[in-house]
Design a protein around this motif. Structure first.
Motif, PDB file in Angstrom:
ATOM      1  N   THR A 171       0.821  -1.210   0.000  1.00 33.30           N
ATOM      2  CA  THR A 171       0.000   0.000   0.000  1.00 33.30           C
ATOM      3  C   THR A 171       0.851   1.254   0.000  1.00 33.30           C
ATOM      4  N   LEU A 172       1.886   1.288   0.821  1.00 39.21           N
ATOM      5  CA  LEU A 172       2.780   2.444   0.873  1.00 39.21           C
ATOM      6  C   LEU A 172       3.514   2.627  -0.446  1.00 39.21           C
ATOM      7  N   ASP A 173       3.912   1.530  -1.078  1.00 39.16           N
ATOM      8  CA  ASP A 173       4.599   1.607  -2.367  1.00 39.16           C
ATOM      9  C   ASP A 173       3.696   2.245  -3.421  1.00 39.16           C
ATOM     10  N   ALA A 174       2.420   1.856  -3.407  1.00 36.64           N
ATOM     11  CA  ALA A 174       1.475   2.433  -4.362  1.00 36.64           C
ATOM     12  C   ALA A 174       1.241   3.912  -4.079  1.00 36.64           C
ATOM     13  N   MET A 175       1.182   4.270  -2.814  1.00 40.62           N
ATOM     14  CA  MET A 175       0.936   5.664  -2.451  1.00 40.62           C
ATOM     15  C   MET A 175       2.106   6.560  -2.837  1.00 40.62           C
ATOM     16  N   VAL A 198       1.824  10.307   2.357  1.00 40.76           N
ATOM     17  CA  VAL A 198       2.643   9.127   2.647  1.00 40.76           C
ATOM     18  C   VAL A 198       3.282   9.246   4.030  1.00 40.76           C
ATOM     19  N   LEU A 199       3.847  10.412   4.329  1.00 40.53           N
ATOM     20  CA  LEU A 199       4.495  10.625   5.622  1.00 40.53           C
ATOM     21  C   LEU A 199       3.479  10.555   6.765  1.00 40.53           C
ATOM     22  N   THR A 200       2.274  11.087   6.521  1.00 42.70           N
ATOM     23  CA  THR A 200       1.233  11.041   7.543  1.00 42.70           C
ATOM     24  C   THR A 200       0.866   9.600   7.879  1.00 42.70           C
ATOM     25  N   SER A 206       0.941   5.291  11.579  1.00 47.54           N
ATOM     26  CA  SER A 206       1.059   3.853  11.814  1.00 47.54           C
ATOM     27  C   SER A 206       2.059   3.562  12.928  1.00 47.54           C
ATOM     28  N   ALA A 207       3.183   4.288  12.912  1.00 45.51           N
ATOM     29  CA  ALA A 207       4.211   4.078  13.940  1.00 45.51           C
ATOM     30  C   ALA A 207       3.701   4.466  15.323  1.00 45.51           C
ATOM     31  N   VAL A 208       3.010   5.609  15.409  1.00 47.27           N
ATOM     32  CA  VAL A 208       2.485   6.069  16.695  1.00 47.27           C
ATOM     33  C   VAL A 208       1.416   5.117  17.216  1.00 47.27           C
ATOM     34  N   ILE A 209       0.523   4.709  16.334  1.00 54.12           N
ATOM     35  CA  ILE A 209      -0.558   3.801  16.732  1.00 54.12           C
ATOM     36  C   ILE A 209       0.016   2.469  17.200  1.00 54.12           C
ATOM     37  N   TYR A 210       1.038   1.996  16.482  1.00 57.99           N
ATOM     38  CA  TYR A 210       1.673   0.738  16.896  1.00 57.99           C
ATOM     39  C   TYR A 210       2.276   0.865  18.295  1.00 57.99           C
ATOM     40  N   GLY A 211       2.949   1.990  18.541  1.00 56.84           N
ATOM     41  CA  GLY A 211       3.563   2.202  19.845  1.00 56.84           C
ATOM     42  C   GLY A 211       2.542   2.264  20.965  1.00 56.84           C
ATOM     43  N   ILE A 264      -6.479   5.845   7.136  1.00 56.94           N
ATOM     44  CA  ILE A 264      -6.056   7.239   7.073  1.00 56.94           C
ATOM     45  C   ILE A 264      -5.630   7.600   5.652  1.00 56.94           C
ATOM     46  N   GLY A 265      -4.875   6.698   5.027  1.00 58.73           N
ATOM     47  CA  GLY A 265      -4.439   6.937   3.658  1.00 58.73           C
ATOM     48  C   GLY A 265      -5.601   7.032   2.688  1.00 58.73           C
TER      49      GLY A 265
END
Length: 242
Positions: free
Chosen positions: A179-183, A192-194, A199-204, A226-227
């Motif tokens: 998904t990130l590659d396509a975005m 993309v940065l958002t 994702s990183a914050v939610i994972y943490g 979100i994307g």
């Protein structure tokens, strides 16, 4: 002008997901049988519940004799994201009938949702028929795979030692990368940065109150959502007849 993708195109598009389901479904069948469940019970769970993470959770909670009410509430909360995914689907396919919408929402999974968002982000001419093809291919593969896993489950002792239960998380990681590659190719850098940061914050945060496995699932789904919300709106698709 390219033709719109139909039911059989969706079934073909779901082949990579289905291949992943073979290993995950077999893993569930093996783990369930190892915990004392019969192949018939495994089949019923796959047909009626049809929720990879939910089925693993149900098996684990039934083994420790958790109350039915607690099991039901836990599975509801874990799968509540499906409501958000179905809402996203209504934005991508705004002209489908009520019957079509119910069918799509009932069989949508995290993986088929990820595939839908991925194809939509790359401007693939997908239709509701295409999405039904994706869902049906995934559904049938999951059922058959879990039954197959249950059939051979008694031949494998201590399946957890083989890392079988990690297959579900591995598929989510793969979907997130795709998904990130396509975005990156189709969306603004800000979006993309958002998604990456969110994702990183939610994972943490999720990792504080739950296992790392569940945290990965939560971060992947919310990041993809979100994307999808932030993506540039497309022109309303033409009405489709199912």
């Amino acid at each position: 002008m390219s033709k719109s993708y139909k039911f059989r195109d969706g079934m073909r598009a779901a082949i990579p997901v289905s291949l992943g389901y073979i290993s995950i479904g077999a893993a569930f069948g093996i783990v369930a049988v190892a915990q004392g469940f019969s192949p018939w019970q495994v089949a019923c769970l796959s047909i009626l519940l049809y929720a990879g993470s939910g089925q693993f959770i149900m098996i684990a909670m039934l083994v420790v004799h958790a109350p039915i009410a607690i099991i039901s509430l836990t599975i509801f909360l874990v799968n509540f994201r499906m409501f958000l995914q179905s809402l996203t689907a209504t934005q991508i396919f705004p002209h489908q009938s009520l019957k079509s919408g119910i069918g799509m929402g009932s069989l949508m999974t995290d993986e088929s949702f990820g595939l839908m968002v991925l194809e939509d982000a790359t401007n693939t001419p997908i239709t509701t028929s295409w999405m039904h093809g994706v869902n049906m291919m995934s559904y049938l593969t999951w059922i058959l795979s879990t039954i197959l896993g249950a059939a051979v489950g008694n031949l494998i002792a201590n399946p957890e030692k083989l890392g079988i239960d990690y297959a579900l998380v591995a598929m989510f990681i793969g979907l997130l990368v795709l998904t990130l590659d396509a975005m990156v190719k189709t969306e603004r850098l800000k979006i993309v940065l958002t998604v990456l940061v969110s994702s990183a914050v939610i994972y943490g945060l999720a990792g504080i109150v739950t296992s790392s496995y569940v945290a990965v699932l939560i971060a992947t789904i919310i990041g993809a959502l979100i994307g999808a919300v932030m993506s540039t709106p497309k022109e309303t698709r033409k009405a489709e007849v199912i």
